[in-house]
Design a protein around this motif. Sequence first.
Motif, short mmCIF file in Angstrom:
data_model
loop_
_atom_site.label_atom_id
_atom_site.label_comp_id
_atom_site.label_asym_id
_atom_site.label_seq_id
_atom_site.Cartn_x
_atom_site.Cartn_y
_atom_site.Cartn_z
N ASN A 1 61.44 84.60 35.61
CA ASN A 1 60.66 85.64 34.64
C ASN A 1 59.55 86.14 35.26
O ASN A 1 58.98 87.41 35.21
CB ASN A 1 60.22 85.03 33.33
N SER B 1 68.59 87.32 31.52
CA SER B 1 68.06 87.29 30.01
C SER B 1 67.83 85.90 29.29
O SER B 1 68.47 84.99 30.01
CB SER B 1 69.00 88.22 29.19
N ASP C 1 66.80 101.70 30.56
CA ASP C 1 67.62 101.23 29.29
C ASP C 1 68.80 102.08 29.32
O ASP C 1 69.83 101.51 28.73
CB ASP C 1 66.65 101.40 28.09
N MET D 1 60.37 89.17 37.39
CA MET D 1 60.70 90.13 36.79
C MET D 1 59.33 91.16 36.57
O MET D 1 59.20 92.38 36.56
CB MET D 1 61.40 90.06 35.68
N ALA D 2 58.20 90.23 35.97
CA ALA D 2 56.98 90.82 35.75
C ALA D 2 56.46 91.27 37.24
O ALA D 2 55.76 92.47 37.03
CB ALA D 2 56.25 89.77 35.01
N THR E 1 65.56 97.67 39.77
CA THR E 1 65.12 98.11 38.32
C THR E 1 66.16 98.88 37.80
O THR E 1 66.70 99.76 38.25
CB THR E 1 63.66 98.61 38.43
N ARG F 1 58.02 94.93 38.37
CA ARG F 1 57.77 96.19 37.48
C ARG F 1 56.80 96.82 38.16
O ARG F 1 56.83 98.20 38.32
CB ARG F 1 57.69 95.63 36.00
N ASP G 1 58.24 100.18 33.35
CA ASP G 1 58.26 99.18 32.60
C ASP G 1 59.51 98.74 32.13
O ASP G 1 59.80 97.84 31.24
CB ASP G 1 57.60 100.05 31.06
N ASN G 2 60.62 99.02 32.82
CA ASN G 2 61.94 98.55 32.67
C ASN G 2 61.90 97.09 32.45
O ASN G 2 61.81 96.30 33.25
CB ASN G 2 62.80 98.95 33.78
N ARG G 3 62.73 96.76 31.21
CA ARG G 3 62.88 95.44 31.07
C ARG G 3 63.59 94.50 32.36
O ARG G 3 63.44 93.70 32.86
CB ARG G 3 63.52 95.11 29.82
N TRP G 4 64.80 95.49 32.51
CA TRP G 4 65.79 95.08 33.51
C TRP G 4 65.42 95.30 34.82
O TRP G 4 65.40 96.19 35.54
CB TRP G 4 67.06 95.45 33.22
N THR G 5 64.61 94.24 35.36
CA THR G 5 63.89 94.38 36.89
C THR G 5 63.88 93.01 37.43
O THR G 5 63.55 91.88 36.81
CB THR G 5 62.30 94.86 36.68
#
Lengths: 409, 409
Positions: B48, B258, B214, B51-52, B211, B55, B61-65
């Motif tokens: 996690n 996820s 959505d 992922m942060a 990355t 970005r 800001d893509n969640r999926w990174t």
Amino acid sequence: MHDFFGEIDPPQRLLMGPGPVNAHPRVLRAMSADLLGQFDPEMTGYMNEVMALYRPIFGTDNRWTFLVNGTARAGIEAALVSLVSPGDVVLVVNFGRFGLLLTEILGRIGARIETVEAPWGEVVPLDAIAAAIQRTAPRLVATIHGDTSTTMAQPLGGLGALCRDAGALLYVDATATIGGMELSVDAWGADIVTGGLQKCLGGSSGSAPITISDRAAEHIGRRRHVELGLRTDEFSDGDGLVIGSNYFDLGMIMDYWSEKRLNHHTEATTMLYGARECARIMLQEGLAARYARHSAAGRAMAAGLGALGLTLFGDERHRMTSVTAAFIPDEVDGETVRRRLREDFEIEIGTAFGPLAGKVWRFGAMGYNARKHKVLITLGALEAVLRAEGFACPPGEAVASALAAWDAV
Amino acid sequence: MHDFFGEIDPPQRLLMGPGPVNAHPRVLRAMSADLLGQFDPEMTGYMNEVMALYRPIFGTDNRWTFLVNGTARAGIEAALVSLVSPGDVVLVVNFGRFGLLLTEILGRIGARIETVEAPWGEVVPLDAIAAAIQRTAPRLVATIHGDTSTTMAQPLGGLGALCRDAGALLYVDATATIGGMELSVDAWGADIVTGGLQKCLGGSSGSAPITISDRAAEHIGRRRHVELGLRTDEFSDGDGLVIGSNYFDLGMIMDYWSEKRLNHHTEATTMLYGARECARIMLQEGLAARYARHSAAGRAMAAGLGALGLTLFGDERHRMTSVTAAFIPDEVDGETVRRRLREDFEIEIGTAFGPLAGKVWRFGAMGYNARKHKVLITLGALEAVLRAEGFACPPGEAVASALAAWDAV
């Protein structure tokens, strides 16, 4: 995230599940060595050394013995996509989750999949495979060597000859056995065998050792060679000759590892250093001693779990030496036991998949962790947690039985 | 091989080519940390954090990174195979070797490939891309950001809007720019952008940051989800909905990253530690300072090479900051100069591909190596070798010019 999460500082868990397991400290140190350019003579020298080091580990004289840059699963996919064209018949020997994975990958490739199966906890008899080969006339037979989902090790003696007689190639996934159980690629007559570092080799996930027979290399060579710059109409004829992946095109990767040194990807240098050190450690220990140590650890673990009053899973004649499954007693909650082992003892044991989910735990003793004190510590901790959770175990029996079993021949 | 080749002990080269380059020592040390189980809460916590951390590096800001487990090329193939079905029209913006690589990968997937091209040393004008989009109505537009083969950086502003208006997705390969030139994934309107660690991020090859917008994640989600255990007739309907690779199925990898934590491969733990440390070092330095440092290094290298009397290659308005190409003077043999730099100075500079092979050298100043003293040392060494090889350079000018250029704004 204002301090960007702090320096890397993982807790020092003892990883006694089915893998990944703790890497050997020498492997971790090797992975901190300075990098080299990919065509530096020192780098290509290390690549050649890796090829030489992995041949005895696979039990092969195959020239084409090298690394695929990705996890063990990358090695599996590279083997299958390079061998199999859409429409090819592939016979999968399926006795657990990783046999299912082979069918899943082969389905993406467009293979016509046939299977010969055994229930979880058993292996597939050679005569059943022979009959299936006769029935299905496959281009390729694909099997797992040791499937950690069931802890079964499929006997492979004689299978290569059966395949050769039927004009089929043989692929073996040895991810969970390489470094822990003897691989005899040439004696088996296997055409491609792949592994991973993160189990019995005592390394880190991210590099997949592979070996390829001359016969398989010729088959791959007959598939169309694609040069950079060709255009769509040269790919779209649908004859299935072009390998469906660039990254996993073993023909191109062989050109990269050959004297030609044709540029493909940039070799994962740190992982190559790690893979090289895994192999050195293994060859310095000696193959026979290495396999005997894994056998002793598996024997000790099984004896200890039995002495705790747990029932082992699966056909004991075909159990892998590196991972043992035991039924979770009705009196305890499996996940609570795992959590207490992790939180109080910093020990990780494995859960299970599919039909075994929630029914068994899996205990690994792999690579650097296939050591007497780690097996004893795990059993002692498990005994303490089981007792605290209300399962009556005979005090001290597990450790005593494991100690006796370690030294038994 | 009787001593199994000895301990890993690479020479300490200064890697001033187009990558791979020297990793930051902190990254190498991070990669020697103890391993964790793949579902250990400490491990998923690190995932996690990764992922942060990536970005802001991607400017998204893509969640999926997250990370694809393989070299930079693995990230490219994962993006393309997950987005593109056989028969889809893909427009490739091609201005160098890595644009050709995109067509090569897409050809394996069975895409209908259209291209819009620029000669090597130039970029493709936005209006030419716009016209090609109108002409070809692609499902996907695919481009390189910075192509090290030509040292050109393709301007990307406005391209996402063009794609969106035309109903196309946009893929950008930022392998050679991530960490060194600003990435503005959200402002560009790019749908998938991938990178690698071994260039401006100052890490080791073997992990590919990615990355995913959505919009692209939804597109991937509409492709059929394949569960373990399905059989061939469920794959062979030929509608192209099933992603053609298991290892590179970004839908499955998203499920792994996820909260579902669905098992896919075993995350390449050591490479993840390295990727995390690359990102921490970059964010601690600050994005603006990081990009300014690479600009200064590129400016200094270009000034120094020019002061040696070398002619730089390519459109100077679009040169990457991290890699500079200069024509090899007629008076010297390019490979002899490279060999003497390597053997006498332990400095590696780059050769070239395709139409530039034998014509230019490529000089990188990437990541940990984008530092004043490393640029100066490289120029000083090059001056000495050129003079020894019979090419008259003005003494001391290169270093003096580079020093002045470093501080110029």
